[in-house]
Motif scaffolding. Sequence first.
Motif, PDB file in Angstrom:
ATOM      1  N   TRP A 115      19.206 -20.296 -20.736  1.00 50.27           N
ATOM      2  CA  TRP A 115      19.241 -19.804 -19.359  1.00 50.27           C
ATOM      3  C   TRP A 115      19.476 -18.301 -19.348  1.00 50.27           C
ATOM      4  CZ3 TRP A 115      22.949 -17.452 -16.226  1.00 50.27           C
ATOM      5  CH2 TRP A 115      22.690 -17.465 -14.850  1.00 50.27           C
ATOM      6  N   ILE A 116      20.413 -17.826 -20.152  1.00 50.72           N
ATOM      7  CA  ILE A 116      20.672 -16.388 -20.228  1.00 50.72           C
ATOM      8  C   ILE A 116      19.409 -15.642 -20.637  1.00 50.72           C
ATOM      9  CG2 ILE A 116      21.933 -14.608 -21.509  1.00 50.72           C
ATOM     10  CD1 ILE A 116      24.320 -16.532 -21.589  1.00 50.72           C
ATOM     11  N   LYS A 117      18.691 -16.185 -21.610  1.00 51.44           N
ATOM     12  CA  LYS A 117      17.452 -15.560 -22.052  1.00 51.44           C
ATOM     13  C   LYS A 117      16.422 -15.524 -20.927  1.00 51.44           C
ATOM     14  CE  LYS A 117      13.929 -15.857 -25.696  1.00 51.44           C
ATOM     15  NZ  LYS A 117      13.483 -16.626 -26.892  1.00 51.44           N
ATOM     16  N   SER A 118      16.338 -16.597 -20.160  1.00 53.79           N
ATOM     17  CA  SER A 118      15.360 -16.669 -19.066  1.00 53.79           C
ATOM     18  C   SER A 118      15.668 -15.661 -17.964  1.00 53.79           C
ATOM     19  CB  SER A 118      15.325 -18.078 -18.470  1.00 53.79           C
ATOM     20  OG  SER A 118      14.836 -19.017 -19.394  1.00 53.79           O
ATOM     21  N   VAL A 119      16.924 -15.582 -17.547  1.00 57.22           N
ATOM     22  CA  VAL A 119      17.237 -14.755 -16.385  1.00 57.22           C
ATOM     23  C   VAL A 119      17.255 -13.255 -16.702  1.00 57.22           C
ATOM     24  CG1 VAL A 119      18.518 -16.610 -15.262  1.00 57.22           C
ATOM     25  CG2 VAL A 119      19.759 -14.932 -16.670  1.00 57.22           C
ATOM     26  N   THR A 120      17.315 -12.907 -17.974  1.00 57.07           N
ATOM     27  CA  THR A 120      17.271 -11.480 -18.306  1.00 57.07           C
ATOM     28  C   THR A 120      15.914 -10.855 -17.975  1.00 57.07           C
ATOM     29  OG1 THR A 120      16.751 -12.062 -20.605  1.00 57.07           O
ATOM     30  CG2 THR A 120      19.051 -11.552 -20.096  1.00 57.07           C
ATOM     31  N   THR A 121      14.909 -11.686 -17.705  1.00 56.11           N
ATOM     32  CA  THR A 121      13.612 -11.171 -17.254  1.00 56.11           C
ATOM     33  C   THR A 121      13.593 -10.896 -15.753  1.00 56.11           C
ATOM     34  OG1 THR A 121      12.696 -13.384 -16.837  1.00 56.11           O
ATOM     35  CG2 THR A 121      12.486 -12.504 -19.076  1.00 56.11           C
ATOM     36  N   ASP A 122      14.646 -11.323 -15.046  1.00 58.63           N
ATOM     37  CA  ASP A 122      14.749 -11.183 -13.591  1.00 58.63           C
ATOM     38  C   ASP A 122      15.424  -9.845 -13.275  1.00 58.63           C
ATOM     39  OD1 ASP A 122      15.476 -11.359 -10.888  1.00 58.63           O
ATOM     40  OD2 ASP A 122      15.758 -13.526 -11.004  1.00 58.63           O
ATOM     41  N   SER A 123      14.801  -9.047 -12.431  1.00 58.44           N
ATOM     42  CA  SER A 123      15.344  -7.719 -12.117  1.00 58.44           C
ATOM     43  C   SER A 123      16.732  -7.785 -11.494  1.00 58.44           C
ATOM     44  CB  SER A 123      14.396  -6.970 -11.187  1.00 58.44           C
ATOM     45  OG  SER A 123      14.226  -7.686  -9.964  1.00 58.44           O
ATOM     46  N   SER A 124      17.042  -8.892 -10.793  1.00 55.29           N
ATOM     47  CA  SER A 124      18.360  -9.005 -10.168  1.00 55.29           C
ATOM     48  C   SER A 124      19.474  -9.186 -11.194  1.00 55.29           C
ATOM     49  CB  SER A 124      18.371 -10.166  -9.164  1.00 55.29           C
ATOM     50  OG  SER A 124      18.142 -11.397  -9.815  1.00 55.29           O
ATOM     51  N   PHE A 125      19.109  -9.512 -12.439  1.00 58.34           N
ATOM     52  CA  PHE A 125      20.095  -9.651 -13.514  1.00 58.34           C
ATOM     53  C   PHE A 125      20.080  -8.433 -14.446  1.00 58.34           C
ATOM     54  CE2 PHE A 125      19.604 -13.947 -12.072  1.00 58.34           C
ATOM     55  CZ  PHE A 125      20.788 -14.589 -12.365  1.00 58.34           C
ATOM     56  N   ALA A 126      19.374  -7.374 -14.056  1.00 57.14           N
ATOM     57  CA  ALA A 126      19.147  -6.246 -14.968  1.00 57.14           C
ATOM     58  C   ALA A 126      20.446  -5.609 -15.453  1.00 57.14           C
ATOM     59  CB  ALA A 126      18.275  -5.197 -14.289  1.00 57.14           C
ATOM     60  N   ARG A 127      21.468  -5.594 -14.615  1.00 51.86           N
ATOM     61  CA  ARG A 127      22.717  -4.930 -14.991  1.00 51.86           C
ATOM     62  C   ARG A 127      23.764  -5.891 -15.536  1.00 51.86           C
ATOM     63  NH1 ARG A 127      23.725  -0.448 -10.162  1.00 51.86           N
ATOM     64  NH2 ARG A 127      21.721   0.644 -10.409  1.00 51.86           N
ATOM     65  N   VAL A 128      23.431  -7.161 -15.630  1.00 53.19           N
ATOM     66  CA  VAL A 128      24.399  -8.149 -16.100  1.00 53.19           C
ATOM     67  C   VAL A 128      24.536  -8.077 -17.613  1.00 53.19           C
ATOM     68  CG1 VAL A 128      24.937 -10.610 -16.248  1.00 53.19           C
ATOM     69  CG2 VAL A 128      23.947  -9.675 -14.149  1.00 53.19           C
ATOM     70  N   ARG A 129      25.758  -8.125 -18.087  1.00 50.45           N
ATOM     71  CA  ARG A 129      26.030  -8.157 -19.514  1.00 50.45           C
ATOM     72  C   ARG A 129      26.982  -9.315 -19.815  1.00 50.45           C
ATOM     73  NH1 ARG A 129      22.439  -5.431 -18.854  1.00 50.45           N
ATOM     74  NH2 ARG A 129      21.998  -3.283 -19.519  1.00 50.45           N
ATOM     75  N   TRP A 130      26.616 -10.123 -20.793  1.00 50.61           N
ATOM     76  CA  TRP A 130      27.504 -11.173 -21.280  1.00 50.61           C
ATOM     77  C   TRP A 130      28.241 -10.583 -22.478  1.00 50.61           C
ATOM     78  CZ3 TRP A 130      22.826 -11.926 -19.044  1.00 50.61           C
ATOM     79  CH2 TRP A 130      22.767 -12.815 -17.967  1.00 50.61           C
ATOM     80  N   ASP A 131      29.446 -10.081 -22.217  1.00 54.41           N
ATOM     81  CA  ASP A 131      30.133  -9.215 -23.159  1.00 54.41           C
ATOM     82  C   ASP A 131      31.299  -9.866 -23.887  1.00 54.41           C
ATOM     83  OD1 ASP A 131      31.607  -9.466 -20.870  1.00 54.41           O
ATOM     84  OD2 ASP A 131      31.920  -7.335 -20.532  1.00 54.41           O
ATOM     85  N   ASN A 132      31.485 -11.162 -23.684  1.00 47.85           N
ATOM     86  CA  ASN A 132      32.593 -11.850 -24.346  1.00 47.85           C
ATOM     87  C   ASN A 132      32.260 -13.340 -24.398  1.00 47.85           C
ATOM     88  OD1 ASN A 132      35.020 -12.320 -25.595  1.00 47.85           O
ATOM     89  ND2 ASN A 132      36.280 -11.444 -23.946  1.00 47.85           N
ATOM     90  N   SER A 133      33.041 -14.097 -25.128  1.00 50.03           N
ATOM     91  CA  SER A 133      32.866 -15.550 -25.155  1.00 50.03           C
ATOM     92  C   SER A 133      34.217 -16.204 -25.402  1.00 50.03           C
ATOM     93  CB  SER A 133      31.867 -15.969 -26.235  1.00 50.03           C
ATOM     94  OG  SER A 133      32.376 -15.698 -27.519  1.00 50.03           O
ATOM     95  N   VAL A 134      34.299 -17.462 -25.025  1.00 53.61           N
ATOM     96  CA  VAL A 134      35.534 -18.212 -25.204  1.00 53.61           C
ATOM     97  C   VAL A 134      35.174 -19.657 -25.510  1.00 53.61           C
ATOM     98  CG1 VAL A 134      35.729 -18.711 -22.723  1.00 53.61           C
ATOM     99  CG2 VAL A 134      37.768 -18.765 -24.165  1.00 53.61           C
ATOM    100  N   GLU A 135      35.940 -20.304 -26.358  1.00 53.06           N
ATOM    101  CA  GLU A 135      35.729 -21.719 -26.650  1.00 53.06           C
ATOM    102  C   GLU A 135      36.476 -22.547 -25.618  1.00 53.06           C
ATOM    103  OE1 GLU A 135      35.385 -23.996 -30.755  1.00 53.06           O
ATOM    104  OE2 GLU A 135      37.487 -23.833 -30.159  1.00 53.06           O
ATOM    105  N   ILE A 136      35.809 -23.565 -25.084  1.00 52.31           N
ATOM    106  CA  ILE A 136      36.380 -24.350 -23.989  1.00 52.31           C
ATOM    107  C   ILE A 136      36.254 -25.843 -24.258  1.00 52.31           C
ATOM    108  CG2 ILE A 136      35.966 -22.584 -22.241  1.00 52.31           C
ATOM    109  CD1 ILE A 136      33.447 -24.179 -21.438  1.00 52.31           C
ATOM    110  N   GLU A 137      37.069 -26.618 -23.571  1.00 49.03           N
ATOM    111  CA  GLU A 137      36.982 -28.074 -23.600  1.00 49.03           C
ATOM    112  C   GLU A 137      35.856 -28.543 -22.687  1.00 49.03           C
ATOM    113  OE1 GLU A 137      38.607 -30.392 -25.254  1.00 49.03           O
ATOM    114  OE2 GLU A 137      40.115 -29.138 -26.254  1.00 49.03           O
ATOM    115  N   VAL A 138      35.155 -29.583 -23.117  1.00 46.92           N
ATOM    116  CA  VAL A 138      34.063 -30.153 -22.330  1.00 46.92           C
ATOM    117  C   VAL A 138      34.348 -31.623 -22.076  1.00 46.92           C
ATOM    118  CG1 VAL A 138      31.585 -30.615 -22.222  1.00 46.92           C
ATOM    119  CG2 VAL A 138      32.412 -28.536 -23.343  1.00 46.92           C
ATOM    120  N   THR A 139      34.224 -32.045 -20.835  1.00 46.68           N
ATOM    121  CA  THR A 139      34.314 -33.449 -20.464  1.00 46.68           C
ATOM    122  C   THR A 139      32.971 -33.876 -19.880  1.00 46.68           C
ATOM    123  OG1 THR A 139      35.631 -35.082 -19.223  1.00 46.68           O
ATOM    124  CG2 THR A 139      35.209 -32.959 -18.143  1.00 46.68           C
ATOM    125  N   THR A 140      32.880 -35.055 -19.324  1.00 44.88           N
ATOM    126  CA  THR A 140      31.647 -35.527 -18.696  1.00 44.88           C
ATOM    127  C   THR A 140      31.934 -35.992 -17.278  1.00 44.88           C
ATOM    128  OG1 THR A 140      31.878 -37.847 -19.364  1.00 44.88           O
ATOM    129  CG2 THR A 140      30.809 -36.338 -20.935  1.00 44.88           C
TER     130      THR A 140
END
Length: 253
Positions: A115-140
């Motif tokens: 999804w991140i790869k897809s939206v980087t082609t959208d001009s409205s996301f031009a200034r968005v930067r994913w500059d960090n990450s965190v490990e999280i718990e996942v449930t269903t």
Amino acid sequence: MLLRAYGIARSLIMYYGVPGKHRRASRLYGEFLQPGDLAFDIGAHVGGRVRVWRHLGARVIAVEPQPDCLRVLRLFYGRDQDVAIVPGAAGAKPGRAQLALSTATPTVSSMSPDWIKSVTTDSSFARVRWDNSVEIEVTTLDDLIAAHGVPAFCKIDVEGFEADVLAGLSRPLPALSFEYVPSAHDATLEALHIVERLGAPAGGYTYNYSPIETMRFAAPRWLDAPALRRQLERIRPRGRSGDIYARLRTPAP
């Protein structure tokens, strides 16, 4: 620290500071929720929907993975006995996963690299930067239902991870919503396909959609899935995201 504070302040203004938005949202969600109903907010962010649903008298399960957003949720709703705050995310199966964080624009933090790869082609996301990450718990969703009950309404807004969230659900829900982003059109169609499959044994869903944060249905009548797909194709070139709403033709038993 200043960038994080800016990002959260921006979200608070977006979800709490727009005149008339709360009233419009109450009218929209009032079609799905009655006092005492249970609602799931998957991707609760800073609690804009939680506020509206509590105003309608619904009980809320708020699922949110971002640490800064969790602090806001606990500050605003931590003492409300009818709001359960669940740290982490929902997905196809329980476990742990990486969340890509956008510090300045936390509304677009995502667990989906595609999804991140897809939206980087959208001009409205031009200034968005994913500059960090965190490990999280996942449930269903199935596990959340086992723990809290079946929601009358479930909102899924997880930046391209909607299909994964729906893959963790094995029964139709009375009503739900999920985000669509025109530049990630295939992800939207995948989520819609899962919703259609889930709803088939219960008579199927009808659909409407609301452009981003307008809190108004755009279609004058509820649509079947083929009509919704055609409408999404028509609005796709304009590039405006929003939410798709689905409700069962007949209530689930």
